[in-house]
Design an enzyme around this catalytic site. Sequence first.
Site, PDB file in Angstrom:
ATOM      1  N   TYR A 247       1.699  55.141   1.888  1.00 58.69           N
ATOM      2  CA  TYR A 247       1.436  56.080   0.360  1.00 58.69           C
ATOM      3  C   TYR A 247       1.256  57.737   1.650  1.00 58.69           C
ATOM      4  CZ  TYR A 247      -3.667  57.384   1.264  1.00 58.69           C
ATOM      5  OH  TYR A 247      -4.412  57.666   1.277  1.00 58.69           O
ATOM      6  N   CYS A 248       1.922  58.421   1.130  1.00 64.20           N
ATOM      7  CA  CYS A 248       1.766  59.984   1.333  1.00 64.20           C
ATOM      8  C   CYS A 248       1.273  61.470   0.288  1.00 64.20           C
ATOM      9  CB  CYS A 248       2.887  60.397   2.163  1.00 64.20           C
ATOM     10  SG  CYS A 248       4.489  59.789   1.010  1.00 64.20           S
ATOM     11  N   GLY A 249       2.437  61.677  -0.058  1.00 61.52           N
ATOM     12  CA  GLY A 249       2.065  62.201  -1.096  1.00 61.52           C
ATOM     13  C   GLY A 249       3.249  62.415  -2.385  1.00 61.52           C
ATOM     14  N   GLY A 251       5.644  60.001  -2.029  1.00 57.70           N
ATOM     15  CA  GLY A 251       6.773  58.437  -1.369  1.00 57.70           C
ATOM     16  C   GLY A 251       7.371  58.786   0.008  1.00 57.70           C
TER      17      GLY A 251
END
Length: 290
Positions: A247-249, A251
């Site tokens: 995950y990140c902010g 995707g």
Amino acid sequence: MRTQNHPDYLVSTQWLASALSDRDVLVFDCTTRIVPDERTIYRTEPVIDRFLAGHIPGAQFVDVQKDFSDSTHRYKFMLPPADQFAERASAFGIEPGKTVVLYSTMDPWWATRVWWLLRVFGHERVVVLDGGFDKWAAEQRPVETGPALPREPGRFTVRFNPRMVASRDEVLAAIGSDAVCTISARLPSQFAGIDGNTYGRPGRIPGSVNVPAASLLDAETKTYLPLDVLRERFAHLPVADRRVIAYCGHGIAASADAFVLAMLGYDNVAIYDASLSEWAADHSLPIEVG
């Protein structure tokens, strides 16, 4: 689970130069820029101006948000409905038997995001250009200017792979689980909640570990590190016998982690598509800082 390596997911500029005359090779520029914005912290916009100024011969331009994201969703860059994706992919000429080559300028994870999308919807013959347009231009290879040349439409075939997508509920259930390794692709300071876009609350999903997308690249050339070095980036993590969720902010950067893990042979890797844009905004969900 780890199977065989797939270094063929990444192609060199030399390989592409020799393949440009092949009608079954389709090239796409996926470049998107992040622009600071006082009202929303930042906004994203397709870099069509740079494409018009110069692109790899025969390439088409993909607006990742407009062409390959769900425009009706409250969060940016969400996986689109299968029929919508198939319609756009077909318009670009993508169909079985065609090899799709993806590149971007500046941040390479826009190309890996589209790589992931095509894989999610079942297109197997998709690769990423190592070093993107920056490397191509630095080597003084031929470029075209102006709009993309017309291309015959194709008939994209959807074979959706749900194992490549993780939901909020799956991520929540994974906290404290010995069966899942959750990885954040954000920068260390963002992972710790010190700076960067907080998406509502700073920090990370509890129990997650940090493998920044930027750490997988040579900082100067933007090419991916050698396969043995990439393997070392994940060697301290329990990814061999677990499901992995990146995950990140939104995707996007997470797709770089997912891409490298796929090259390393891990076939049980998913992206939490809404990522922190959903998680941090929901105060019922736990979050860690520090």
